[in-house]
Write a protein that holds these residues in place. Structure first.
Motif, PDB file in Angstrom:
ATOM      1  N   ILE A   1      -6.523  11.175  -4.364  1.00 49.65           N
ATOM      2  CA  ILE A   1      -5.452  11.061  -3.377  1.00 49.65           C
ATOM      3  C   ILE A   1      -4.871  12.453  -3.183  1.00 49.65           C
ATOM      4  N   ARG A   2      -5.124  13.030  -2.021  1.00 46.39           N
ATOM      5  CA  ARG A   2      -4.671  14.392  -1.726  1.00 46.39           C
ATOM      6  C   ARG A   2      -3.220  14.424  -1.274  1.00 46.39           C
ATOM      7  N   GLU A   3      -2.811  13.364  -0.557  1.00 43.15           N
ATOM      8  CA  GLU A   3      -1.434  13.309  -0.073  1.00 43.15           C
ATOM      9  C   GLU A   3      -1.010  11.856   0.073  1.00 43.15           C
ATOM     10  N   ASP A   4       0.131  11.525  -0.511  1.00 44.49           N
ATOM     11  CA  ASP A   4       0.719  10.199  -0.381  1.00 44.49           C
ATOM     12  C   ASP A   4       1.634  10.254   0.840  1.00 44.49           C
ATOM     13  N   LEU A   5       1.238   9.545   1.906  1.00 45.56           N
ATOM     14  CA  LEU A   5       1.978   9.618   3.162  1.00 45.56           C
ATOM     15  C   LEU A   5       3.056   8.548   3.292  1.00 45.56           C
ATOM     16  N   GLY A   6       2.981   7.512   2.473  1.00 44.75           N
ATOM     17  CA  GLY A   6       4.029   6.505   2.502  1.00 44.75           C
ATOM     18  C   GLY A   6       3.534   5.112   2.218  1.00 44.75           C
ATOM     19  N   SER A   7       4.502   4.250   1.953  1.00 44.45           N
ATOM     20  CA  SER A   7       4.233   2.854   1.629  1.00 44.45           C
ATOM     21  C   SER A   7       4.764   1.975   2.760  1.00 44.45           C
ATOM     22  N   ILE A   8       3.988   0.941   3.114  1.00 41.52           N
ATOM     23  CA  ILE A   8       4.377   0.028   4.182  1.00 41.52           C
ATOM     24  C   ILE A   8       5.036  -1.227   3.629  1.00 41.52           C
ATOM     25  N   SER A   9       4.530  -1.714   2.489  1.00 42.17           N
ATOM     26  CA  SER A   9       5.076  -2.929   1.884  1.00 42.17           C
ATOM     27  C   SER A   9       4.751  -2.948   0.397  1.00 42.17           C
TER      28      SER A   9
ATOM     29  N   GLY B   1       4.008  -5.678  -7.654  1.00 36.55           N
ATOM     30  CA  GLY B   1       4.056  -4.218  -7.682  1.00 36.55           C
ATOM     31  C   GLY B   1       2.971  -3.506  -6.896  1.00 36.55           C
ATOM     32  N   TRP B   2       2.038  -4.262  -6.306  1.00 30.61           N
ATOM     33  CA  TRP B   2       1.014  -3.636  -5.464  1.00 30.61           C
ATOM     34  C   TRP B   2       1.662  -3.186  -4.167  1.00 30.61           C
ATOM     35  N   LYS B   3       1.246  -2.004  -3.675  1.00 24.80           N
ATOM     36  CA  LYS B   3       1.807  -1.454  -2.445  1.00 24.80           C
ATOM     37  C   LYS B   3       0.710  -1.204  -1.422  1.00 24.80           C
ATOM     38  N   LYS B   4       1.036  -1.490  -0.165  1.00 18.69           N
ATOM     39  CA  LYS B   4       0.157  -1.120   0.942  1.00 18.69           C
ATOM     40  C   LYS B   4       0.574   0.287   1.335  1.00 18.69           C
ATOM     41  N   GLU B   5      -0.353   1.253   1.169  1.00 16.61           N
ATOM     42  CA  GLU B   5      -0.031   2.663   1.335  1.00 16.61           C
ATOM     43  C   GLU B   5      -0.950   3.347   2.345  1.00 16.61           C
ATOM     44  N   LEU B   6      -0.383   4.344   2.991  1.00 11.42           N
ATOM     45  CA  LEU B   6      -1.171   5.256   3.805  1.00 11.42           C
ATOM     46  C   LEU B   6      -1.283   6.552   3.023  1.00 11.42           C
ATOM     47  N   ASN B   7      -2.513   6.954   2.728  1.00  6.57           N
ATOM     48  CA  ASN B   7      -2.782   8.159   1.950  1.00  6.57           C
ATOM     49  C   ASN B   7      -3.872   8.981   2.617  1.00  6.57           C
ATOM     50  N   LEU B   8      -3.913  10.238   2.268  1.00  8.93           N
ATOM     51  CA  LEU B   8      -5.024  11.107   2.635  1.00  8.93           C
ATOM     52  C   LEU B   8      -5.889  11.201   1.381  1.00  8.93           C
ATOM     53  N   ILE B   9      -7.124  10.683   1.465  1.00 10.36           N
ATOM     54  CA  ILE B   9      -7.975  10.536   0.280  1.00 10.36           C
ATOM     55  C   ILE B   9      -9.327  11.183   0.504  1.00 10.36           C
ATOM     56  N   SER B  10      -9.804  11.872  -0.534  1.00 13.56           N
ATOM     57  CA  SER B  10     -11.174  12.369  -0.555  1.00 13.56           C
ATOM     58  C   SER B  10     -12.004  11.371  -1.356  1.00 13.56           C
ATOM     59  N   TRP B  11     -12.991  10.774  -0.707  1.00 16.97           N
ATOM     60  CA  TRP B  11     -13.886   9.819  -1.364  1.00 16.97           C
ATOM     61  C   TRP B  11     -15.180  10.536  -1.733  1.00 16.97           C
ATOM     62  N   ASN B  12     -15.568  10.458  -2.993  1.00 15.33           N
ATOM     63  CA  ASN B  12     -16.827  11.045  -3.478  1.00 15.33           C
ATOM     64  C   ASN B  12     -16.978  12.504  -3.058  1.00 15.33           C
TER      65      ASN B  12
ATOM     66  N   ARG C   1     -15.921  14.118  -0.580  1.00 15.64           N
ATOM     67  CA  ARG C   1     -16.102  14.367   0.855  1.00 15.64           C
ATOM     68  C   ARG C   1     -14.792  14.828   1.481  1.00 15.64           C
ATOM     69  N   GLU C   2     -14.883  15.190   2.754  1.00 13.50           N
ATOM     70  CA  GLU C   2     -13.703  15.582   3.524  1.00 13.50           C
ATOM     71  C   GLU C   2     -12.656  14.470   3.452  1.00 13.50           C
ATOM     72  N   PRO C   3     -11.389  14.817   3.197  1.00  8.55           N
ATOM     73  CA  PRO C   3     -10.346  13.782   3.112  1.00  8.55           C
ATOM     74  C   PRO C   3     -10.191  13.030   4.429  1.00  8.55           C
ATOM     75  N   LYS C   4      -9.892  11.730   4.306  1.00  6.15           N
ATOM     76  CA  LYS C   4      -9.636  10.874   5.463  1.00  6.15           C
ATOM     77  C   LYS C   4      -8.364  10.081   5.206  1.00  6.15           C
ATOM     78  N   TYR C   5      -7.810   9.569   6.290  1.00  2.00           N
ATOM     79  CA  TYR C   5      -6.613   8.737   6.190  1.00  2.00           C
ATOM     80  C   TYR C   5      -7.037   7.339   5.790  1.00  2.00           C
ATOM     81  N   ASP C   6      -6.296   6.759   4.864  1.00  2.00           N
ATOM     82  CA  ASP C   6      -6.711   5.514   4.246  1.00  2.00           C
ATOM     83  C   ASP C   6      -5.512   4.585   4.114  1.00  2.00           C
ATOM     84  N   LEU C   7      -5.674   3.347   4.570  1.00  2.00           N
ATOM     85  CA  LEU C   7      -4.630   2.327   4.471  1.00  2.00           C
ATOM     86  C   LEU C   7      -5.177   1.162   3.664  1.00  2.00           C
ATOM     87  N   ARG C   8      -4.565   0.906   2.493  1.00  2.00           N
ATOM     88  CA  ARG C   8      -5.019  -0.180   1.625  1.00  2.00           C
ATOM     89  C   ARG C   8      -3.958  -0.501   0.580  1.00  2.00           C
ATOM     90  N   ASP C   9      -4.164  -1.612  -0.127  1.00  2.00           N
ATOM     91  CA  ASP C   9      -3.290  -2.010  -1.227  1.00  2.00           C
ATOM     92  C   ASP C   9      -3.710  -1.302  -2.506  1.00  2.00           C
TER      93      ASP C   9
END
Length: 74
Positions: A9-17, A22-33, A35-43
């Protein structure tokens, strides 16, 4: 699934719910494997060791989503 994936997780952009567990739905900038970081929305669990299904977007896709959301009367 998270055990077989490498992510940073390169940048934590915020939580939606947040759920009662305690699980949160978050928007993050993530590098997977490394690779180039992408925007990611998940719990995510509170410790970010477990994740739910989500959607990953490039910057261009995120911009298009923003355009769509801006046209909605919500």
């Amino acid at each position: 699934m998270a055990d077989s994936l490498k992510f940073e997780i390169r940048e934590d952009l915020g939580s939606i719910s947040e759920t009662a567990t305690g699980w949160k739905k978050e928007l993050n900038l993530i590098s997977w494997n490394d690779r180039e970081p992408k925007y990611d929305l998940r719990d995510w669990s509170a410790d970010h060791k477990k994740m739910g299904k989500g959607v990953t977007l490039s910057l261009e896709e995120l911009r298009e989503l923003k355009k769509l959301l801006n046209t909605m009367d919500i």
